[in-house]
Design a protein around this motif. Sequence first.
Motif, PDB file in Angstrom:
ATOM      1  N   SER A   9      31.715  14.725 -17.030  1.00  0.00           N
ATOM      2  CA  SER A   9      32.768  15.681 -16.693  1.00  0.00           C
ATOM      3  C   SER A   9      32.392  16.498 -15.461  1.00  0.00           C
ATOM      4  N   ARG A  10      31.147  16.930 -15.402  1.00  0.00           N
ATOM      5  CA  ARG A  10      30.684  17.704 -14.252  1.00  0.00           C
ATOM      6  C   ARG A  10      30.610  16.828 -13.003  1.00  0.00           C
ATOM      7  N   VAL A  11      30.197  15.578 -13.171  1.00  0.00           N
ATOM      8  CA  VAL A  11      30.065  14.665 -12.028  1.00  0.00           C
ATOM      9  C   VAL A  11      31.416  14.367 -11.388  1.00  0.00           C
ATOM     10  N   LEU A  29      44.004   0.485 -16.976  1.00  0.00           N
ATOM     11  CA  LEU A  29      43.126   1.019 -18.027  1.00  0.00           C
ATOM     12  C   LEU A  29      42.035   1.892 -17.428  1.00  0.00           C
ATOM     13  N   PHE A  30      41.472   1.448 -16.299  1.00  0.00           N
ATOM     14  CA  PHE A  30      40.390   2.207 -15.663  1.00  0.00           C
ATOM     15  C   PHE A  30      40.842   3.623 -15.316  1.00  0.00           C
ATOM     16  N   TRP A  31      41.885   3.737 -14.495  1.00  0.00           N
ATOM     17  CA  TRP A  31      42.244   5.084 -14.035  1.00  0.00           C
ATOM     18  C   TRP A  31      42.935   5.907 -15.122  1.00  0.00           C
ATOM     19  N   ALA A  32      43.686   5.255 -16.021  1.00  0.00           N
ATOM     20  CA  ALA A  32      44.336   6.002 -17.098  1.00  0.00           C
ATOM     21  C   ALA A  32      43.287   6.613 -18.029  1.00  0.00           C
ATOM     22  N   MET A  33      42.263   5.835 -18.372  1.00  0.00           N
ATOM     23  CA  MET A  33      41.194   6.380 -19.222  1.00  0.00           C
ATOM     24  C   MET A  33      40.412   7.462 -18.480  1.00  0.00           C
ATOM     25  N   LEU A  34      40.217   7.266 -17.198  1.00  0.00           N
ATOM     26  CA  LEU A  34      39.474   8.250 -16.402  1.00  0.00           C
ATOM     27  C   LEU A  34      40.183   9.606 -16.405  1.00  0.00           C
ATOM     28  N   VAL A  35      41.474   9.623 -16.101  1.00  0.00           N
ATOM     29  CA  VAL A  35      42.177  10.912 -16.061  1.00  0.00           C
ATOM     30  C   VAL A  35      42.446  11.460 -17.451  1.00  0.00           C
ATOM     31  N   ASP A  36      42.502  10.589 -18.458  1.00  0.00           N
ATOM     32  CA  ASP A  36      42.689  11.062 -19.828  1.00  0.00           C
ATOM     33  C   ASP A  36      41.422  11.752 -20.334  1.00  0.00           C
ATOM     34  N   ARG A  37      40.297  11.126 -20.110  1.00  0.00           N
ATOM     35  CA  ARG A  37      39.024  11.666 -20.616  1.00  0.00           C
ATOM     36  C   ARG A  37      38.435  12.753 -19.719  1.00  0.00           C
ATOM     37  N   TYR A  38      38.776  12.705 -18.429  1.00  0.00           N
ATOM     38  CA  TYR A  38      38.222  13.677 -17.470  1.00  0.00           C
ATOM     39  C   TYR A  38      39.363  14.250 -16.618  1.00  0.00           C
ATOM     40  N   PRO A  39      40.221  15.063 -17.222  1.00  0.00           N
ATOM     41  CA  PRO A  39      41.369  15.587 -16.482  1.00  0.00           C
ATOM     42  C   PRO A  39      40.978  16.540 -15.354  1.00  0.00           C
ATOM     43  N   ASN A  40      39.688  16.868 -15.267  1.00  0.00           N
ATOM     44  CA  ASN A  40      39.234  17.739 -14.181  1.00  0.00           C
ATOM     45  C   ASN A  40      38.960  16.958 -12.899  1.00  0.00           C
ATOM     46  N   PRO A  72      48.252   7.044 -24.122  1.00  0.00           N
ATOM     47  CA  PRO A  72      47.428   8.216 -24.468  1.00  0.00           C
ATOM     48  C   PRO A  72      47.731   9.433 -23.590  1.00  0.00           C
ATOM     49  N   LEU A  73      48.013   9.206 -22.326  1.00  0.00           N
ATOM     50  CA  LEU A  73      48.363  10.309 -21.432  1.00  0.00           C
ATOM     51  C   LEU A  73      49.715  10.916 -21.814  1.00  0.00           C
ATOM     52  N   ARG A  74      50.659  10.055 -22.199  1.00  0.00           N
ATOM     53  CA  ARG A  74      51.969  10.550 -22.627  1.00  0.00           C
ATOM     54  C   ARG A  74      51.830  11.429 -23.868  1.00  0.00           C
ATOM     55  N   ARG A  86      51.729  13.365 -11.211  1.00  0.00           N
ATOM     56  CA  ARG A  86      51.998  13.753  -9.817  1.00  0.00           C
ATOM     57  C   ARG A  86      50.866  14.610  -9.254  1.00  0.00           C
ATOM     58  N   GLU A  87      50.212  15.367 -10.109  1.00  0.00           N
ATOM     59  CA  GLU A  87      49.083  16.187  -9.673  1.00  0.00           C
ATOM     60  C   GLU A  87      47.841  15.335  -9.406  1.00  0.00           C
ATOM     61  N   LYS A  88      47.658  14.272 -10.187  1.00  0.00           N
ATOM     62  CA  LYS A  88      46.422  13.486 -10.124  1.00  0.00           C
ATOM     63  C   LYS A  88      46.515  12.203  -9.316  1.00  0.00           C
ATOM     64  N   ILE A  89      47.683  11.564  -9.290  1.00  0.00           N
ATOM     65  CA  ILE A  89      47.821  10.237  -8.695  1.00  0.00           C
ATOM     66  C   ILE A  89      48.691  10.298  -7.440  1.00  0.00           C
ATOM     67  N   VAL A  90      48.170   9.719  -6.352  1.00  0.00           N
ATOM     68  CA  VAL A  90      48.935   9.622  -5.109  1.00  0.00           C
ATOM     69  C   VAL A  90      49.058   8.134  -4.766  1.00  0.00           C
ATOM     70  N   PRO A  91      50.235   7.530  -5.000  1.00  0.00           N
ATOM     71  CA  PRO A  91      50.411   6.121  -4.633  1.00  0.00           C
ATOM     72  C   PRO A  91      50.405   5.961  -3.114  1.00  0.00           C
ATOM     73  N   ILE A  92      49.608   5.008  -2.629  1.00  0.00           N
ATOM     74  CA  ILE A  92      49.546   4.743  -1.192  1.00  0.00           C
ATOM     75  C   ILE A  92      49.673   3.247  -0.953  1.00  0.00           C
ATOM     76  N   ASP A  93      50.141   2.889   0.214  1.00  0.00           N
ATOM     77  CA  ASP A  93      50.340   1.496   0.591  1.00  0.00           C
ATOM     78  C   ASP A  93      49.020   0.913   1.085  1.00  0.00           C
ATOM     79  N   GLY A  94      48.746  -0.334   0.723  1.00  0.00           N
ATOM     80  CA  GLY A  94      47.552  -1.001   1.211  1.00  0.00           C
ATOM     81  C   GLY A  94      47.504  -2.446   0.772  1.00  0.00           C
ATOM     82  N   ASP A  95      46.576  -3.194   1.344  1.00  0.00           N
ATOM     83  CA  ASP A  95      46.387  -4.601   1.025  1.00  0.00           C
ATOM     84  C   ASP A  95      44.971  -4.969   1.429  1.00  0.00           C
ATOM     85  N   MET A  96      44.149  -5.339   0.455  1.00  0.00           N
ATOM     86  CA  MET A  96      42.743  -5.632   0.735  1.00  0.00           C
ATOM     87  C   MET A  96      42.545  -6.756   1.737  1.00  0.00           C
ATOM     88  N   GLY A  97      43.543  -7.568   1.931  1.00  0.00           N
ATOM     89  CA  GLY A  97      43.412  -8.685   2.853  1.00  0.00           C
ATOM     90  C   GLY A  97      43.522  -8.292   4.317  1.00  0.00           C
TER      91      GLY A  97
END
Length: 189
Positions: A9-11, A29-40, A72-74, A86-97
């Motif tokens: 949580s501190r990290v 699952l990765f980011w949903a669990m991250l913001v659910d368990r560590y909303p800070n 779980p977030l709901r 809206r406070e935690k997630i900012v959708p941005i455009d990109g493509d790894m290729g």
Amino acid sequence: MGEGTLDVSRVVEGTRIVVFGGTGFLGKLFWAMLVDRYPNIGKIFLVVRPKEKGTPEARFWSETAESEALEPLRRTHGTGFEAFLREKIVPIDGDMGRPLCGLDETLVHELWGSIDAVVNVAGVVDFNPPLDEGLHANAFGAQNLVGLARALGDVPVFHTSTCYVAGTRKGPILEDDPRVFPFPRAGEL
């Protein structure tokens, strides 16, 4: 906490990360669990490739935010669910290729020095993709990911590989220097 105990949580408090693959099964699952368990956590800049003529934000809200993985977030946030996202997630455009993973150079400049890490949970999940498609995402995409991390201020990269990136070789697959041997089976091309 005792000495040597990791306080996650501190990290992650206030941490700002760029996440690739966050619309896929593992990524959600990765980011949903991250913001659910560590909303800070600070902000997650979530790369969302738009569909057709839409925007990353429109696709995020119409598809990703509706996902069962966010249940779980709901439950936790109830009527404040959308405001929390809206406070935690900012959708941005990109493509790894693409160079800089397709992020707009202006955005990269704005984010420079303020991002703590780049996280990749994206990749081709087809078990037998055409060679060019597999290389584009799994090999050259990783090079673009490193280039982006450097452009953001030499931030760490956390990379989750997808299946079959080692080709059909048998036995232990050692990690080779990608500048010498850029991807499995490179010698065959």
